[in-house]
Design a protein around this motif. Structure first.
Motif, PDB file in Angstrom:
ATOM      1  N   PRO A   1       0.582  -0.934   0.188  1.00 36.62           N
ATOM      2  CA  PRO A   1      -0.048   0.117  -0.309  1.00 36.62           C
ATOM      3  C   PRO A   1       0.753   1.466  -0.482  1.00 36.62           C
ATOM      4  N   ILE A   2       2.017   1.107   0.693  1.00 35.27           N
ATOM      5  CA  ILE A   2       3.229   2.794   0.280  1.00 35.27           C
ATOM      6  C   ILE A   2       2.809   3.048  -1.109  1.00 35.27           C
ATOM      7  N   PHE A   3       2.840   2.184  -1.918  1.00 40.06           N
ATOM      8  CA  PHE A   3       2.907   2.154  -3.172  1.00 40.06           C
ATOM      9  C   PHE A   3       2.029   3.810  -3.713  1.00 40.06           C
ATOM     10  N   ASP A   4       0.565   2.879  -3.549  1.00 44.31           N
ATOM     11  CA  ASP A   4      -0.313   4.252  -3.759  1.00 44.31           C
ATOM     12  C   ASP A   4      -0.401   5.259  -2.736  1.00 44.31           C
ATOM     13  N   GLU A   5       0.603   5.673  -1.773  1.00 43.70           N
ATOM     14  CA  GLU A   5       0.879   6.634  -1.249  1.00 43.70           C
ATOM     15  C   GLU A   5       1.818   7.265  -2.196  1.00 43.70           C
ATOM     16  N   ILE A   6       2.244   6.966  -2.733  1.00 43.62           N
ATOM     17  CA  ILE A   6       3.994   7.300  -3.304  1.00 43.62           C
ATOM     18  C   ILE A   6       3.205   7.771  -4.892  1.00 43.62           C
ATOM     19  N   ARG A   7       1.676   6.811  -5.605  1.00 44.56           N
ATOM     20  CA  ARG A   7       1.236   7.149  -6.480  1.00 44.56           C
ATOM     21  C   ARG A   7       0.426   8.705  -6.910  1.00 44.56           C
ATOM     22  N   ASP A   8      -0.119   8.325  -6.047  1.00 41.67           N
ATOM     23  CA  ASP A   8      -0.966   9.780  -5.179  1.00 41.67           C
ATOM     24  C   ASP A   8      -0.229  10.944  -4.762  1.00 41.67           C
ATOM     25  N   ALA A   9       0.364  10.640  -4.694  1.00 39.68           N
ATOM     26  CA  ALA A   9       0.747  12.126  -3.634  1.00 39.68           C
ATOM     27  C   ALA A   9       1.134  13.322  -5.265  1.00 39.68           C
ATOM     28  N   PRO A  10       0.953  14.180  -4.159  1.00 40.42           N
ATOM     29  CA  PRO A  10       1.584  15.306  -5.521  1.00 40.42           C
ATOM     30  C   PRO A  10       2.849  15.661  -6.105  1.00 40.42           C
ATOM     31  N   MET A  11       2.533  16.182  -7.528  1.00 42.00           N
ATOM     32  CA  MET A  11       4.150  16.467  -7.607  1.00 42.00           C
ATOM     33  C   MET A  11       4.085  18.108  -7.114  1.00 42.00           C
ATOM     34  N   PRO A  12       5.716  17.962  -7.179  1.00 35.59           N
ATOM     35  CA  PRO A  12       6.692  17.323  -7.248  1.00 35.59           C
ATOM     36  C   PRO A  12       7.126  16.334  -5.894  1.00 35.59           C
ATOM     37  N   ALA A  13       7.834  15.059  -6.729  1.00 35.29           N
ATOM     38  CA  ALA A  13       7.835  14.171  -5.630  1.00 35.29           C
ATOM     39  C   ALA A  13       8.728  13.168  -6.652  1.00 35.29           C
ATOM     40  N   ALA A  14       9.549  12.516  -5.901  1.00 35.24           N
ATOM     41  CA  ALA A  14      10.589  12.025  -6.217  1.00 35.24           C
ATOM     42  C   ALA A  14      10.624  10.671  -5.042  1.00 35.24           C
TER      43      ALA A  14
ATOM     44  N   GLN B   1      13.426   0.521 -10.729  1.00 37.45           N
ATOM     45  CA  GLN B   1      12.558   1.604 -12.061  1.00 37.45           C
ATOM     46  C   GLN B   1      11.130   0.730 -12.653  1.00 37.45           C
ATOM     47  N   TRP B   2      11.666  -0.385 -12.959  1.00 40.39           N
ATOM     48  CA  TRP B   2      10.238  -1.065 -13.169  1.00 40.39           C
ATOM     49  C   TRP B   2       8.447  -0.859 -12.153  1.00 40.39           C
ATOM     50  N   GLU B   3       9.362   0.438 -11.229  1.00 39.51           N
ATOM     51  CA  GLU B   3       8.151   0.382 -10.001  1.00 39.51           C
ATOM     52  C   GLU B   3       7.685   1.590 -10.606  1.00 39.51           C
ATOM     53  N   GLN B   4       8.193   2.341 -11.623  1.00 42.19           N
ATOM     54  CA  GLN B   4       7.713   3.691 -11.843  1.00 42.19           C
ATOM     55  C   GLN B   4       6.301   3.647 -12.505  1.00 42.19           C
ATOM     56  N   THR B   5       6.577   1.878 -13.369  1.00 43.13           N
ATOM     57  CA  THR B   5       6.168   2.220 -14.171  1.00 43.13           C
ATOM     58  C   THR B   5       3.962   1.878 -13.603  1.00 43.13           C
ATOM     59  N   ARG B   6       4.494   1.844 -12.119  1.00 42.26           N
ATOM     60  CA  ARG B   6       3.192   1.426 -11.622  1.00 42.26           C
ATOM     61  C   ARG B   6       3.158   2.570 -11.061  1.00 42.26           C
ATOM     62  N   HIS B   7       3.957   4.182 -11.026  1.00 40.46           N
ATOM     63  CA  HIS B   7       3.343   4.763  -9.437  1.00 40.46           C
ATOM     64  C   HIS B   7       3.869   5.975 -10.836  1.00 40.46           C
TER      65      HIS B   7
END
Length: 630
Positions: A510-523, A532-538
Motif C-alpha cells: 500500500p505504501i506505493f499507493d501513497e507514492i502514486r497519489d502524491a502531488p508533484m513535485p515528488a521523487a 525503475q520497474w516500479e515507476q511503471t506503477r507510480h
C-alpha cells in the motif's frame, strides 16, 4: 504450385512458426498476463522501456531516447543504451490493452514468429534461385529457418535480452540484399534500406554483422572475375550494386547514426561488460548449454563442462553459452555440401570465419586456453590440403606430408620444453578483429558472433532438406514433402530448451499507493532496477537508471556521496562531516526526494538514512523497506 496454395503459403508459414514458437517458449503463452520471463535485471529494464515507449509516443509525446524521470533530476540518455526501439515501440500500441509485463512477453514471442518467417523468406529464395521446385523449396526452407530461429543462441538470449532476441531483421536484410544483387529492382533496394534501419533499431552490433557479411560476400564474388584492386572492379555490376546497397543502408541509418555520433563524445562508460572477451569453447559447439532440454541427458562430464563454462567463463551469464550447433544438424549441412550447394565454399568460408571469431582471443578446448602444438598443426595441415588453389603447386604434396608427420609426432609423443609438455595460447583472429572493427573494444562480445555462423548453418540445412526431398521424390510428391519436413524436425528437437522460467511479479504494498497519489513535485530514491520497474506503477521520477552504457554527464551524479550510500556502495558509509550532511539533505530536499525505497535491508544503510539524512522508516516487509524524508 497452385494459385490457392500460393495465396495461403505465407499465412500458413506464419501459423507454423507461431505454433513452433509457442512450443519452444512454453509456458510463456498460458502465463502471458500473470508472469514475466525470468524477471532478471535486463528484463525489468526492457519492461520499463516498453512502458516508456507508450508514455513518450502517446501519453506525452517527447523524445523517446531521453527519459527525464530516470537519474532524477538529470534525466537519462538512452542513445547508447540497448532499448531495442524497433520492438519496444510496440509498447505504445500494446500497453493500453495489457500490462507492460504482458506486452514484453508478447514481444519476446513475436521475435520467434517473425524471425522464423523472415528466415524462411531468405531460405526459400536461395533454394528457388538454385532451381529447386517451388513446393519443395517452400517446405525445405522450413528446416533452414528452424535452425536459425530456434537456435540455442536465440532461445538462450530470449531469457534476458530483448534486443539480442530480435533477430528478424538479419535474414530480412539478406533477402533484400540478394534480390537486389540478382535483379537490380529498386523495390529491393528500398527494402534493403528499411531492413537495415530496423536491424539497427534492434541492436547496433547486428548492423555491424550485416556489414561484415555483405562486404565479405561481395569481395568473394569479385574474386571470381579478377583481383579486387583493379580497374575491372569499378565496372563489375555486382560491385556497383553493392555500392548502391551500402548507400541505401547509410541513408536509411544516417539520422540515427548522426545522433549516436553526437552522443559518443565523451564516450559512454560500459558499466556491465566492457572488453569482456566472452568466448565460445570448441566443445561448446557440440555440447548443449545449461538451459537446454538435453542438459539432464548428457554424460556427467558434459554437464560439468556446461556448468563450468557458465560459472567460470561467462560470469554466470548462462545465455552467453548458447552456441550449441546440434549433432545431426551439422551432418545434414555436410550432406548438402557433398551434394553441391551453389556458392557452397563461400557459405562455408563465411560460417567458419564467424565461428572462429566467436571463439574469442585465444583457442579454448575444454575450458583450457593452453593448447598442444598438435591442434594448430592439424588445422594448418587441413588448411593446406583443402585449399583448391594450392593443389596444383609442386610443393603441395611435400608440405602436406611434412605437416602431417609433425602432427602425428605431436599427438603420439608430445613436444616438451624444460622437461614439461609444451603448451601455448594459440591466438585467434578476434584478437586483431576487435581493434580494427569499431565498437568491439567497447563492449563487443565475441561469443555472439556465433549467430551469423548459425545463419549459414541454416542455409546449408535448407539445401540438405531439399536434396533429401529430391531423393525421396521417386516415391511421389508426398514422400518428397515428408522427407523435407522430417529434416525440419531435427533442429526443433536438438535445440529445445527447458521450460521457460516465468516469474510472478510482486504485488506492490500500500505504501506505493501513497507514492502514486502524491502531488508533484515528488521523487523516489531507490537502489535497484526494480525501482525503475516500479515507476511503471507510480509514475514518479526515480534516482536509478539501468543503462548498458552510462553517459559521462550522468557519471558525476551517480558518484555523489548520497548516491553511493543509498545504492549500497559501502565506501559511502564512512564518517560524515557536518558540511556533507547538510549538502546531502539539501540535495534531497531541492530535488523533492520524499521516499527512499530499499530492496534489501542493511543495518549500516538504515543508520545512514536515519541519522545522516533524517529519514524515518515508513514501511517494511519481505520485499521492500521504505523510508520517508522530511
Amino acid at each position: 504450385m497452385s494459385p490457392l496454395f500460393r495465396r495461403m503459403l505465407h499465412p500458413l508459414v506464419l501459423l507454423v512458426f507461431t505454433l513452433l514458437s509457442v512450443v519452444h517458449t512454453w509456458p510463456l503463452v498460458p502465463k502471458l498476463h500473470t508472469h514475466l520471463v525470468t524477471g532478471r535485471e535486463d528484463v525489468l529494464a526492457s519492461v520499463w522501456q516498453t512502458w516508456w515507449s507508450h508514455q513518450a509516443l502517446w501519453v506525452e509525446p517527447q523524445n523517446p531516447f531521453f527519459a527525464p524521470g530516470l537519474h532524477w533530476p538529470l534525466g537519462a540518455e538512452l542513445y547508447w543504451h540497448t532499448p531495442a526501439f524497433a520492438k519496444s515501440m510496440w509498447g505504445a500500441v500494446l500497453v493500453p490493452f495489457m500490462s507492460p509485463e504482458a506486452a514484453y512477453n508478447l514481444l519476446i514471442l513475436s521475435t520467434f514468429v517473425l524471425t522464423g518467417y523472415t528466415a524462411w523468406l531468405l531460405m526459400r529464395y536461395l533454394l528457388e534461385r538454385a532451381g529447386v521446385a517451388p513446393v519443395l523449396a517452400a517446405v525445405a526452407a522450413l528446416a533452414g529457418a528452424s535452425v536459425f530461429d530456434f537456435s540455442r543462441y536465440h532461445l538462450a538470449h530470449a531469457t534476458t535480452h530483448l534486443n539480442l532476441s530480435a533477430l528478424e531483421g538479419l535474414p530480412l536484410y539478406l533477402y533484400f540484399f540478394f534480390r537486389w544483387l540478382d535483379e537490380g529492382q529498386r523495390k529491393w533496394l528500398v527494402g534493403l534500406g528499411l531492413a537495415t534501419l530496423y536491424t539497427m533499431l534492434c541492436d547496433y552490433y547486428y548492423l555491424v554483422y550485416l556489414a561484415l557479411f555483405s562486404f565479405a560476400w561481395v569481395v568473394m564474388e569479385r574474386w571470381r572475375h579478377g583481383p579486387l584492386v583493379s580497374v575491372g572492379t569499378l565496372k563489375d555490376a555486382t560491385v556497383r550494386r553493392a555500392g548502391w546497397a551500402a548507400l541505401a543502408a547509410a541513408v536509411a541509418c544516417l539520422p540515427m547514426a548522426m545522433t549516436l555520433a553526437v552522443h559518443l563524445f565523451p564516450a559512454p562508460v560500459s558499466q556491465h561488460h566492457g572488453d569482456s572477451d566472452y568466448f565460445t569453447d570448441l566443445y561448446a559447439f557440440f555440447i548443449p548449454d545449461t538451459l537446454s532440454a538435453w542438459m539432464e541427458a548428457l554424460p556427467r562430464w558434459a554437464r560439468e563442462f556446461s556448468v563450468s563454462l557458465v560459472r567460470g567463463k561467462m560470469a554466470t551469464n548462462a545465455e552467453e553459452a548458447g552456441s550449441f550447433l546440434g549433432w545431426l544438424t551439422p551432418v545434414i549441412a555436410v550432406f548438402a555440401l557433398w551434394r553441391g550447394v551453389p556458392d557452397g565454399r563461400r557459405w562455408v568460408g563465411l560460417g567458419l570465419a564467424f565461428a572462429a571469431l566467436s571463439m574469442g582471443t585465444v583457442l579454448n578446448i575444454g575450458l583450457s586456453d593452453q593448447t598442444s602444438p598438435f591442434v594448430p598443426l592439424l588445422l594448418i595441415t587441413l588448411l593446406v590440403a583443402s585449399v583448391p588453389a594450392w593443389r596444383g603447386r609442386s610443393w603441395h604434396r611435400d608440405v602436406v606430408l611434412a605437416l602431417g608427420l609433425c602432427t602425428v609426432t605431436a599427438a603420439v609423443a608430445p613436444f616438451t620444453a624444460f622437461g614439461h609438455e609444451f603448451r601455448f595460447a594459440f591466438p585467434l583472429p578476434y584478437l586483431a578483429f576487435k581493434h580494427v572493427v569499431p565498437l568491439f573494444t567497447r563492449g563487443g562480445m565475441p561469443v555472439r558472433l556465433a549467430l551469423p555462423a548459425t545463419l549459414v548453418l541454416g542455409v546449408l540445412v535448407s539445401f540438405g532438406a531439399a536434396y533429401l526431398g529430391q531423393l525421396a521424390s521417386r516415391w511421389g510428391k508426398a514422400a518428397m514433402v515428408g522427407a523435407a519436413l522430417l529434416v525440419a524436425v531435427v533442429p526443433n528437437v536438438e535445440y529445445l530448451s527447458r521450460p521457460l522460467k516465468m516469474v510472478q511479479m510482486p504485488t506492490l504494498p500500500p505504501i506505493f499507493d501513497e507514492i502514486r497519489d502524491a502531488p508533484m513535485p515528488a521523487a523516489v530514491f531507490t537502489d535497484h532496477v526494480l525501482g525503475q520497474w516500479e515507476q511503471t506503477r507510480h509514475g514518479k521520477p526515480v534516482s536509478v537508471a539501468r543503462q548498458a552504457r552510462l553517459p559521462v554527464r550522468e557519471t558525476a551524479l551517480t558518484n555523489l556521496r548520497v548516491y553511493r550510500a543509498l545504492e549500497g556502495r559501502h565506501e559511502g558509509y564512512s564518517p560524515v562531516s557536518p558540511e556533507e550532511r547538510e549538502e546531502m539533505r539539501a540535495f534531497l530536499k531541492q530535488n523533492h526526494y520524499r521516499w527512499f525505497v530499499a530492496h534489501y535491508h542493511h543495518p549500516a544503510r538504515e543508520r545512514f538514512v536515519v541519522e545522516e539524512l533524517g529519514g524515518e522508516r515508513a514501511y517494511s516487509d519481505g520485499y521492500v523497506t521504505v523510508y520517508r524524508f522530511p
